[in-house]
Design a protein around this motif. Structure first.
Motif, PDB file in Angstrom:
ATOM      1  N   LYS A 177     -31.786  -2.568 -47.732  1.00  0.00           N
ATOM      2  CA  LYS A 177     -30.339  -2.734 -47.603  1.00  0.00           C
ATOM      3  C   LYS A 177     -29.841  -2.139 -46.289  1.00  0.00           C
ATOM      4  CE  LYS A 177     -28.854  -2.841 -52.413  1.00  0.00           C
ATOM      5  NZ  LYS A 177     -28.019  -2.153 -53.416  1.00  0.00           N
ATOM      6  N   GLN A 178     -30.361  -0.980 -45.929  1.00  0.00           N
ATOM      7  CA  GLN A 178     -29.942  -0.327 -44.691  1.00  0.00           C
ATOM      8  C   GLN A 178     -30.360  -1.149 -43.478  1.00  0.00           C
ATOM      9  OE1 GLN A 178     -28.044   2.534 -44.629  1.00  0.00           O
ATOM     10  NE2 GLN A 178     -27.773   1.935 -42.502  1.00  0.00           N
ATOM     11  N   ALA A 179     -31.565  -1.726 -43.514  1.00  0.00           N
ATOM     12  CA  ALA A 179     -32.020  -2.557 -42.402  1.00  0.00           C
ATOM     13  C   ALA A 179     -31.141  -3.794 -42.261  1.00  0.00           C
ATOM     14  CB  ALA A 179     -33.473  -2.956 -42.607  1.00  0.00           C
ATOM     15  N   ALA A 180     -30.752  -4.387 -43.392  1.00  0.00           N
ATOM     16  CA  ALA A 180     -29.880  -5.563 -43.346  1.00  0.00           C
ATOM     17  C   ALA A 180     -28.508  -5.186 -42.786  1.00  0.00           C
ATOM     18  CB  ALA A 180     -29.744  -6.167 -44.739  1.00  0.00           C
ATOM     19  N   ALA A 181     -27.988  -4.031 -43.185  1.00  0.00           N
ATOM     20  CA  ALA A 181     -26.694  -3.585 -42.680  1.00  0.00           C
ATOM     21  C   ALA A 181     -26.761  -3.292 -41.188  1.00  0.00           C
ATOM     22  CB  ALA A 181     -26.235  -2.358 -43.447  1.00  0.00           C
ATOM     23  N   ASP A 182     -27.857  -2.675 -40.741  1.00  0.00           N
ATOM     24  CA  ASP A 182     -28.014  -2.389 -39.312  1.00  0.00           C
ATOM     25  C   ASP A 182     -28.123  -3.682 -38.502  1.00  0.00           C
ATOM     26  OD1 ASP A 182     -27.889   0.314 -39.784  1.00  0.00           O
ATOM     27  OD2 ASP A 182     -30.078   0.617 -39.728  1.00  0.00           O
ATOM     28  N   ALA A 183     -28.851  -4.661 -39.043  1.00  0.00           N
ATOM     29  CA  ALA A 183     -28.989  -5.932 -38.346  1.00  0.00           C
ATOM     30  C   ALA A 183     -27.643  -6.634 -38.255  1.00  0.00           C
ATOM     31  CB  ALA A 183     -30.001  -6.809 -39.065  1.00  0.00           C
ATOM     32  N   LYS A 184     -26.871  -6.589 -39.325  1.00  0.00           N
ATOM     33  CA  LYS A 184     -25.552  -7.212 -39.328  1.00  0.00           C
ATOM     34  C   LYS A 184     -24.631  -6.520 -38.321  1.00  0.00           C
ATOM     35  CE  LYS A 184     -21.718  -8.401 -42.367  1.00  0.00           C
ATOM     36  NZ  LYS A 184     -21.144  -8.251 -43.706  1.00  0.00           N
ATOM     37  N   LYS A 185     -24.694  -5.197 -38.296  1.00  0.00           N
ATOM     38  CA  LYS A 185     -23.843  -4.423 -37.363  1.00  0.00           C
ATOM     39  C   LYS A 185     -24.252  -4.722 -35.920  1.00  0.00           C
ATOM     40  CE  LYS A 185     -22.727  -0.269 -38.538  1.00  0.00           C
ATOM     41  NZ  LYS A 185     -22.778   1.189 -38.802  1.00  0.00           N
TER      42      LYS A 185
END
Length: 63
Positions: free
Chosen positions: A46-54
């Motif tokens: 989830k954190q990796a997906a959020a970082d990629a989105k950001k």
């Protein structure tokens, strides 16, 4: 003041209540570690997906 067996009944009731509420974790050590690792893996994803989105928003938003 309680008298007779009323005190004993209250004591038994309290002990039963305490015994029932103590065991929140029914997993063994290895099962607990595995569950903890699974949860951590989900959180990392989830954190990796959020970082990629950001990162996509910050680089794509500025022209």
């Amino acid at each position: 003041m309680t008298r007779g067996n009323q005190r004993e009944k209250a004591r038994e009731k309290n002990m039963a209540k305490l015994a029932g509420s103590k065991s929140k974790n029914a997993l063994s050590g290895t099962e607990f570690a595995r569950a903890k690792e699974d949860t951590a893996a989900i959180m990392r994803a989830k954190q990796a997906a959020a970082d990629a989105k950001k990162a996509g928003e910050s680089s794509g938003g500025k022209k």
